[in-house]
Design an enzyme around this catalytic site. Structure first.
Site, short mmCIF file in Angstrom:
data_model
loop_
_atom_site.label_atom_id
_atom_site.label_comp_id
_atom_site.label_asym_id
_atom_site.label_seq_id
_atom_site.Cartn_x
_atom_site.Cartn_y
_atom_site.Cartn_z
N HIS A 118 0.70 -1.37 -0.09
CA HIS A 118 -0.06 0.05 -0.08
C HIS A 118 0.74 1.34 0.10
CE1 HIS A 118 -3.74 2.24 1.31
NE2 HIS A 118 -2.76 3.26 1.83
N GLU A 119 1.90 1.24 1.02
CA GLU A 119 2.51 2.58 1.07
C GLU A 119 3.61 2.67 -0.18
OE1 GLU A 119 2.10 4.88 3.10
OE2 GLU A 119 0.69 3.44 4.03
N HIS B 141 2.07 4.32 -2.92
CA HIS B 141 2.09 5.69 -2.91
C HIS B 141 3.43 6.27 -3.35
CE1 HIS B 141 -1.61 6.20 -0.92
NE2 HIS B 141 -1.37 5.76 0.17
N ASP C 112 -6.06 8.64 2.84
CA ASP C 112 -6.03 8.61 1.50
C ASP C 112 -7.12 9.45 0.85
OD1 ASP C 112 -3.49 7.42 1.51
OD2 ASP C 112 -4.51 5.51 1.27
#
Length: 378
Positions: A67-68, A71, A166
């Site tokens: 997930h990170e 980004h 987010d």
């Protein structure tokens, strides 16, 4: 947030974990091994449940990292450097060196994480479904189904419309595109985040008090975290508004009297007392090059004996612990460091110390630019 343990790097991005990760791993593992897995696939031994639970928590942390990392990769695509990725108690954090350059980039960076979580949910769900249809390894499909569900919940939760989630970034990007005002968009998203956090705290409290469900404490914890983070977002938005276009040279002050690393503290204090008072003083090496700084606060805390025995080398903040700036750097980036560490920054031009910026200097600059542009703090 700084990592407690560095794991290495992925695509050149440092990755680490905060100590609180081990707490969440223990809590998740305990819940999986004693409740979720035995209920979904009864008949196994406690040892097997714990082994599978450990594997599931590792996969869950891997999905948080994905997930990170999503980004971070999208941010780098738009030219934004990534300082580090840190996993911690309540998820993860990709720390960007600067903001995305435009609203579209802001939107895509924000959406990358939830899309990665939805992708992980789809992969785990497909694997769980395949095992379920074959009728083999019930413990494995229960574990994979749990991972699919948790990643889907993570994606949906992160899309709540409030910073720093987010969804708050998505809201900010949409308002930025609509109004063309990045500062307004950031302030509105931060306020929305605080509203979301208050609702979460209220819902968690009702869950505990009305339904006698202790699980509501997690919602309260998340809400409090988001509330403080939302306040930090508001402060950051005000900072960006006040310092937009301001350079370091506009806020720096000429260095007060400087000391040398070999100078005894008593001697330096006597020299400093004869000049204008300052929060911090630069320290130079014998060749006159910057070697750090010493604060008035740290000098005042020393005993008379220490002031006689020690030199500035012993009590200075060395150069590698300080932020060194150029006079033409944007002040906004330096301001975040100054406010976080409360340490002054050295301003150096072609190897020569030309100024300092202390927290006092920074606050004065923010106030003066707010007044000069006719803005009231929001």
């Amino acid at each position: 947030m700084r990592p407690t343990l560095r794991l290495g790097s992925i695509a050149g991005i440092p990755v680490g974990v905060h100590w609180s990760v081990f707490l969440i791993m223990l809590l998740l593992g305990q819940g999986l091994a004693t409740a979720v897995l035995p209920a979904g696939a009864p008949g196994g031994s406690a040892g097997v449940y714990w082994i599978v639970a450990l594997a599931v928590t590792v996969l869950f942390l891997g999905s948080l990292l994905a997930h990170e990392l999503s980004h971070a990769i999208v941010a780098r695509h738009y030219g934004v450097s990534v300082r580090r990725i840190t996993l911690w108690l309540l998820g993860g954090m990709a720390e960007l060196e600067s903001e995305p350059p435009h609203a579209r980039a802001d939107l895509f960076v924000a959406l990358a994480g939830p899309l990665a979580s939805l992708g992980a949910a789809a992969v785990f769900g497909a694997a769980a479904g395949g095992l379920y249809l074959t009728g083999v390894a019930p413990l494995a499909w229960v574990a994979l189904a749990w991972l699919a569900l948790v990643n889907a919940v993570l994606a949906v939760f992160n899309l709540l419309p409030g910073a720093p989630l987010d969804g708050g970034r998505v809201l900010r990007a949409a308002l930025w595109w609509w109004r063309g005002d990045r500062a307004f968009a950031a302030r509105t998203a931060a306020r929305a985040g605080m509203v979301v956090s208050i609702l979460m705290i209220a819902a968690g409290t009702l869950q505990v008090l009305w339904l006698a469900d202790i699980g509501g404490l997690w919602l309260v914890l998340l809400g409090w975290f988001l509330l403080f983070a939302g306040q930090a977002e508001q402060a950051d938005a005000r900072l960006r508004t006040a310092l937009s276009g301001v350079l370091v040279r506009d806020a720096m002050v000429p260095p007060p009297v400087a000391g040398y690393v070999t100078q005894r503290l008593d001697d330096f204090i006597a020299v400093a007392a004869a000049h204008r008072p300052a929060d911090a003083y630069p320290v130079l090496d014998p060749d006159g090059r910057p070697a750090g700084l010493v604060t008035l606060f740290s000098l005042a805390r020393l005993s008379p004996a220490q002031r006689t025995d020690k030199t500035l080398r012993d009590v200075r903040f060395p150069l590698d612990r300080l932020t060194v700036l150029s006079p033409d750097d944007p002040l906004e980036q330096a301001a975040r460091h100054i406010l976080a560490t409360r340490l002054p920054c050295l301003v150096i031009d072609q190897g020569t110390l030309i100024g300092l910026i202390t927290p006092t200097d920074l606050n004065r600059t923010i106030d003066m630019h707010t007044l000069s542009e006719g803005r009231a703090p929001s």
